[in-house]
Design a protein around this motif. Structure first.
Motif, PDB file in Angstrom:
ATOM      1  N   TYR A  21      -5.569 -50.002   9.023  1.00  0.00           N
ATOM      2  CA  TYR A  21      -5.720 -49.659   7.606  1.00  0.00           C
ATOM      3  C   TYR A  21      -6.887 -48.698   7.376  1.00  0.00           C
ATOM      4  CZ  TYR A  21      -5.913 -50.124   2.535  1.00  0.00           C
ATOM      5  OH  TYR A  21      -5.889 -49.854   1.194  1.00  0.00           O
ATOM      6  N   TYR A  22      -8.048 -49.040   7.922  1.00  0.00           N
ATOM      7  CA  TYR A  22      -9.263 -48.266   7.668  1.00  0.00           C
ATOM      8  C   TYR A  22      -9.616 -47.434   8.888  1.00  0.00           C
ATOM      9  CZ  TYR A  22     -14.236 -47.439   6.593  1.00  0.00           C
ATOM     10  OH  TYR A  22     -15.459 -46.873   6.363  1.00  0.00           O
ATOM     11  N   ALA A  23     -10.002 -46.178   8.640  1.00  0.00           N
ATOM     12  CA  ALA A  23     -10.397 -45.274   9.725  1.00  0.00           C
ATOM     13  C   ALA A  23     -11.904 -45.063   9.674  1.00  0.00           C
ATOM     14  CB  ALA A  23      -9.682 -43.928   9.582  1.00  0.00           C
ATOM     15  N   PRO A  24     -12.681 -45.692  10.556  1.00  0.00           N
ATOM     16  CA  PRO A  24     -14.141 -45.536  10.527  1.00  0.00           C
ATOM     17  C   PRO A  24     -14.590 -44.086  10.654  1.00  0.00           C
ATOM     18  CG  PRO A  24     -13.501 -47.357  11.963  1.00  0.00           C
ATOM     19  CD  PRO A  24     -12.241 -46.636  11.592  1.00  0.00           C
ATOM     20  N   ALA A  25     -13.827 -43.286  11.389  1.00  0.00           N
ATOM     21  CA  ALA A  25     -14.247 -41.894  11.603  1.00  0.00           C
ATOM     22  C   ALA A  25     -14.249 -41.097  10.310  1.00  0.00           C
ATOM     23  CB  ALA A  25     -13.329 -41.228  12.631  1.00  0.00           C
ATOM     24  N   THR A  26     -13.303 -41.394   9.427  1.00  0.00           N
ATOM     25  CA  THR A  26     -13.204 -40.649   8.163  1.00  0.00           C
ATOM     26  C   THR A  26     -13.690 -41.460   6.976  1.00  0.00           C
ATOM     27  OG1 THR A  26     -10.941 -41.419   7.752  1.00  0.00           O
ATOM     28  CG2 THR A  26     -11.201 -39.402   9.046  1.00  0.00           C
ATOM     29  N   LEU A  27     -13.980 -42.745   7.208  1.00  0.00           N
ATOM     30  CA  LEU A  27     -14.368 -43.671   6.129  1.00  0.00           C
ATOM     31  C   LEU A  27     -13.297 -43.715   5.051  1.00  0.00           C
ATOM     32  CD1 LEU A  27     -18.150 -42.678   5.777  1.00  0.00           C
ATOM     33  CD2 LEU A  27     -17.169 -44.542   7.113  1.00  0.00           C
ATOM     34  N   GLY A  28     -12.049 -43.560   5.483  1.00  0.00           N
ATOM     35  CA  GLY A  28     -10.921 -43.564   4.548  1.00  0.00           C
ATOM     36  C   GLY A  28      -9.741 -44.319   5.127  1.00  0.00           C
ATOM     37  N   LEU A  29      -8.584 -44.074   4.562  1.00  0.00           N
ATOM     38  CA  LEU A  29      -7.364 -44.789   4.951  1.00  0.00           C
ATOM     39  C   LEU A  29      -6.772 -44.205   6.230  1.00  0.00           C
ATOM     40  CD1 LEU A  29      -5.206 -46.934   4.095  1.00  0.00           C
ATOM     41  CD2 LEU A  29      -4.012 -45.058   2.926  1.00  0.00           C
ATOM     42  N   ASP A  30      -6.450 -45.066   7.173  1.00  0.00           N
ATOM     43  CA  ASP A  30      -5.727 -44.657   8.386  1.00  0.00           C
ATOM     44  C   ASP A  30      -4.238 -44.761   8.086  1.00  0.00           C
ATOM     45  OD1 ASP A  30      -4.695 -44.145  10.860  1.00  0.00           O
ATOM     46  OD2 ASP A  30      -5.686 -45.817  11.875  1.00  0.00           O
ATOM     47  N   PHE A  31      -3.750 -43.802   7.315  1.00  0.00           N
ATOM     48  CA  PHE A  31      -2.379 -43.915   6.813  1.00  0.00           C
ATOM     49  C   PHE A  31      -1.353 -43.776   7.934  1.00  0.00           C
ATOM     50  CE2 PHE A  31       1.307 -42.201   4.282  1.00  0.00           C
ATOM     51  CZ  PHE A  31       1.570 -43.402   3.629  1.00  0.00           C
ATOM     52  N   GLU A  32      -1.603 -42.872   8.863  1.00  0.00           N
ATOM     53  CA  GLU A  32      -0.657 -42.720   9.971  1.00  0.00           C
ATOM     54  C   GLU A  32      -0.604 -43.987  10.811  1.00  0.00           C
ATOM     55  OE1 GLU A  32       1.407 -40.217  10.270  1.00  0.00           O
ATOM     56  OE2 GLU A  32       0.517 -39.454   8.410  1.00  0.00           O
ATOM     57  N   GLY A  33      -1.768 -44.582  11.081  1.00  0.00           N
ATOM     58  CA  GLY A  33      -1.795 -45.828  11.835  1.00  0.00           C
ATOM     59  C   GLY A  33      -1.091 -46.950  11.100  1.00  0.00           C
ATOM     60  N   LEU A  34      -1.263 -46.991   9.778  1.00  0.00           N
ATOM     61  CA  LEU A  34      -0.593 -48.005   8.956  1.00  0.00           C
ATOM     62  C   LEU A  34       0.917 -47.882   9.081  1.00  0.00           C
ATOM     63  CD1 LEU A  34      -1.485 -48.940   5.291  1.00  0.00           C
ATOM     64  CD2 LEU A  34       0.846 -48.307   5.863  1.00  0.00           C
ATOM     65  N   LEU A  35       1.433 -46.665   8.909  1.00  0.00           N
ATOM     66  CA  LEU A  35       2.884 -46.456   8.993  1.00  0.00           C
ATOM     67  C   LEU A  35       3.416 -46.779  10.390  1.00  0.00           C
ATOM     68  CD1 LEU A  35       3.340 -43.128   6.977  1.00  0.00           C
ATOM     69  CD2 LEU A  35       3.715 -45.467   6.187  1.00  0.00           C
ATOM     70  N   GLU A  36       2.666 -46.408  11.404  1.00  0.00           N
ATOM     71  CA  GLU A  36       3.108 -46.659  12.784  1.00  0.00           C
ATOM     72  C   GLU A  36       3.170 -48.164  13.073  1.00  0.00           C
ATOM     73  OE1 GLU A  36       1.622 -45.726  17.355  1.00  0.00           O
ATOM     74  OE2 GLU A  36       0.972 -44.420  15.709  1.00  0.00           O
ATOM     75  N   ASP A  37       2.124 -48.899  12.665  1.00  0.00           N
ATOM     76  CA  ASP A  37       2.079 -50.331  12.957  1.00  0.00           C
ATOM     77  C   ASP A  37       3.134 -51.106  12.180  1.00  0.00           C
ATOM     78  OD1 ASP A  37       0.050 -49.846  14.693  1.00  0.00           O
ATOM     79  OD2 ASP A  37      -1.550 -50.632  13.431  1.00  0.00           O
ATOM     80  N   LEU A  38       3.288 -50.798  10.900  1.00  0.00           N
ATOM     81  CA  LEU A  38       4.307 -51.497  10.110  1.00  0.00           C
ATOM     82  C   LEU A  38       5.707 -51.072  10.535  1.00  0.00           C
ATOM     83  CD1 LEU A  38       2.821 -51.624   6.485  1.00  0.00           C
ATOM     84  CD2 LEU A  38       2.671 -53.290   8.342  1.00  0.00           C
ATOM     85  N   GLY A  39       5.822 -49.832  11.007  1.00  0.00           N
ATOM     86  CA  GLY A  39       7.120 -49.369  11.490  1.00  0.00           C
ATOM     87  C   GLY A  39       7.559 -50.090  12.746  1.00  0.00           C
ATOM     88  N   SER A  40       6.590 -50.573  13.550  1.00  0.00           N
ATOM     89  CA  SER A  40       6.949 -51.310  14.779  1.00  0.00           C
ATOM     90  C   SER A  40       6.960 -52.816  14.601  1.00  0.00           C
ATOM     91  CB  SER A  40       6.010 -50.992  15.921  1.00  0.00           C
ATOM     92  OG  SER A  40       4.907 -50.386  15.590  1.00  0.00           O
ATOM     93  N   ALA A  41       6.646 -53.292  13.384  1.00  0.00           N
ATOM     94  CA  ALA A  41       6.680 -54.735  13.134  1.00  0.00           C
ATOM     95  C   ALA A  41       8.131 -55.218  13.139  1.00  0.00           C
ATOM     96  CB  ALA A  41       6.033 -55.053  11.792  1.00  0.00           C
ATOM     97  N   PRO A  42       8.385 -56.437  13.615  1.00  0.00           N
ATOM     98  CA  PRO A  42       9.757 -56.966  13.608  1.00  0.00           C
ATOM     99  C   PRO A  42      10.329 -56.993  12.201  1.00  0.00           C
ATOM    100  CG  PRO A  42       8.315 -58.350  14.943  1.00  0.00           C
ATOM    101  CD  PRO A  42       7.424 -57.371  14.243  1.00  0.00           C
ATOM    102  N   SER A  43      11.602 -56.728  12.100  1.00  0.00           N
ATOM    103  CA  SER A  43      12.274 -56.740  10.803  1.00  0.00           C
ATOM    104  C   SER A  43      12.076 -58.092  10.130  1.00  0.00           C
ATOM    105  CB  SER A  43      13.770 -56.469  11.003  1.00  0.00           C
ATOM    106  OG  SER A  43      14.447 -56.543   9.770  1.00  0.00           O
TER     107      SER A  43
END
Length: 410
Positions: free
Chosen positions: A204-226
Motif C-alpha cells: 500500500y505505502y511506498a517509503p521511497a515516495t512517501l505515497g501510495l504504492d498503487f502498482e504494488g497494490l494492484l499486483e498483490d490484489l490481482g494475485s489474491a485468490p478469488s
C-alpha cells in the motif's frame, strides 16, 4: 514461603456462628491473606492450596501495546515540555480533549428528560442511531438505503465493530483469508486473527515516495485468490494519511469486481444485494454479538441520534467538525513551513498532501527514539504522528527535533 492462612473470627459464642459468619469464614479460607498463625479451636484453617503459589505464577508480563504504550511512557516523563503525538484522538490548541458544544447541549437535554430510562437496548443497538448513521454514510438517496439493503449494527467502538464483522465472516463466508494493507492500524491483525481469519497483506505505502504504492497494490490484489476478503480504509488511511485518488479508487473497484473479492471497509457498514439478505445478515450478527457483549450502551448512541435527526443540531455539528478539520490542516501547513524555514533536508510536502488526523513522517525508529530521548516527543516507532496533538506553540519544538534527527545522521 509465608505461613498458612488463618483467620480469627468473632462470634456470639464458641458454640454458635451466624450464617453471615459462616459465609465470611468460607471466603476467608480462599481469599484473605495470613498475618500470623493462631492455634486455637475457634481458628479456621486455611484451604489446602492457600500456601501454594498462585495458579497464574507462570505468566510473564505482557508488553505494552505499541500505540497505547506511547501514552504510558509519556505519562511517566516528568519533563515540563513533553509532547504526546501518539494518541489517536483530537486535541484543542491548548492540548486538551474536546467535547463539542453541540454534544454537551444534547447531553444536558437527555439528562433533563425525566422520561428516559437506562433499560437494555436491542442486541443490534439503538434503532434511530443505526438508521440515521447509515443514511449519513451512504446518503439518504442511496439505492441501498431506499431498498433496505443495508444492515447496521451498533457495536462497542471501532475495534468492537471490526471484531463482530470478522467473526461474522469467519462463520458465514466461504473464504477465511483477509488481506490487510501494509502498513495498517496496529490492531487490525490481532482483531482478525482472533476472529478466526487468516491474515495476509498487500502493498500500500511506498517509503521511497512517501505515497501510495498503487502498482504494488494492484499486483498483490490481482494475485489474491478469488473471493478473498480485502480490508480497505474508507478515508484517511491509518497510519499513513495516504488515500487513492478517485481514478485509482475506480481501478480498485474494477479489480475487486473482476476477482470477485469481498471489500471490507474499516467502517461498520457493508451493503447487501437485497432486503431479504440484509435481514438474514442482521439475524446472524445478533448471534455473534449475543455471547460477546449482548447489548451496546445507550448514552452515546442517543446523543448521536438526537444530533442527526435535528437539522439545527446537525448544522451546528458540521460547523464544529469543520473547525476541527481546519485546525488539523493548519497544523500540517505550519509544520511544513517550519521545516522548510530550517532548511531540513528532504521533501516534506507529504505532510500537506496526506489527509486525516495522522501524518506518516518517514522518520525511522532510531530517529523517533532520538526525538523522545532528547526532546521528550512521543510517537509510535514507525514515525506516525497525530497532527491533532500539535499546536502553534509546539510546532517549533517538533520542527527542531525533526531537523536535529535528520541532520544528525541518526
Amino acid at each position: 514461603m509465608r505461613p498458612p492462612v488463618i483467620l480469627k473470627t468473632n462470634s456470639l459464642s464458641d458454640s454458635y456462628s451466624s450464617p453471615c459468619d459462616r459465609r465470611l469464614n468460607t471466603l476467608a479460607r480462599h481469599f484473605i491473606p495470613v498475618l500470623e498463625p493462631m492455634a486455637s479451636n475457634d481458628n479456621i484453617s486455611a484451604s489446602p492450596t492457600a500456601a501454594s503459589d498462585s495458579v497464574f505464577n507462570h505468566l510473564v508480563r505482557a508488553p505494552e501495546d505499541p500505540i497505547l504504550g506511547v501514552t504510558v511512557a509519556y505519562n511517566k516523563d516528568p519533563s515540563p515540555v513533553k509532547l504526546n503525538l501518539g494518541v489517536g484522538a483530537y486535541r484543542t490548541e491548548e492540548g486538551k480533549p474536546l467535547v463539542l458544544n453541540v454534544v454537551r447541549k444534547v447531553e444536558q437535554q437527555l439528562i433533563n428528560d425525566l422520561s428516559r430510562n437506562k433499560e437494555y437496548i436491542p442486541i443490534v443497538g439503538l434503532a434511530d442511531f443505526n438508521k440515521l448513521s447509515a443514511k449519513l454514510i451512504f446518503g439518504a438517496e442511496s439505492p441501498a438505503i431506499q431498498e433496505n439493503r443495508v444492515t447496521t449494527v451498533q457495536c462497542l467502538s471501532g475495534t468492537g465493530s471490526l471484531r463482530v464483522g470478522g467473526e461474522f465472516l469467519a462463520k458465514h463466508y466461504h473464504q477465511r483469508t483477509i488481506y490487510l494493507p501494509t502498513p495498517t492500524w496496529g490492531n487490525h491483525p490481532k482483531v482478525f486473527n482472533l476472529a478466526g481469519l487468516s491474515v495476509q497483506t498487500y502493498r500500500y505505502y511506498a517509503p521511497a515516495t512517501l505515497g501510495l504504492d498503487f502498482e504494488g497494490l494492484l499486483e498483490d490484489l490481482g494475485s489474491a485468490p478469488s473471493g478473498s476478503i480485502v480490508l480497505l480504509h474508507a478515508c484517511a488511511h491509518n497510519p499513513t494519511g495516504v488515500d487513492p485518488t478517485l481514478e485509482q479508487w475506480e481501478q480498485i473497484r474494477q479489480l475487486i469486481r473482476s476477482k470477485a473479492l469481498l471489500p471490507f471497509f474499516d467502517s461498520a457498514y457493508q451493503v447487501c444485494k437485497s432486503a431479504d439478505v440484509a435481514s438474514r445478515v442482521e439475524s446472524q450478527l445478533k448471534l455473534v454479538i449475543r455471547p460477546m457483549y449482548s447489548s451496546p450502551p445507550i448514552h452515546g448512541a442517543s446523543i448521536v441520534a438526537a444530533i442527526l435527526k435535528d437539522s439545527d443540531l446537525f448544522n451546528e455539528w458540521t460547523i464544529e467538525l469543520k473547525g476541527m478539520a481546519d485546525r488539523i490542516i493548519s497544523m500540517r501547513q505550519q509544520l511544513f513551513d517550519a521545516l522548510r524555514s530550517r532548511g531540513t533536508p528532504g521533501d516534506w510536502s507529504h505532510i500537506i498532501k496526506q489527509i486525516g488526523m495522522f501524518t506518516f513522517t518517514g522518520l525511522n525508529s532510531k530517529q523517533v527514539s532520538f526525538m523522545t530521548n532528547e526532546y521528550h516527543i512521543y510517537m509510535t516507532s514507525d514515525g506516525r504522528i497525530s497532527m491533532a496533538g500539535l499546536s502553534s506553540k509546539t510546532v517549533p519544538l517538533l520542527a527542531d527535533a525533526i531537523h536535529a534527527a535528520v541532520t544528525g545522521g541518526v
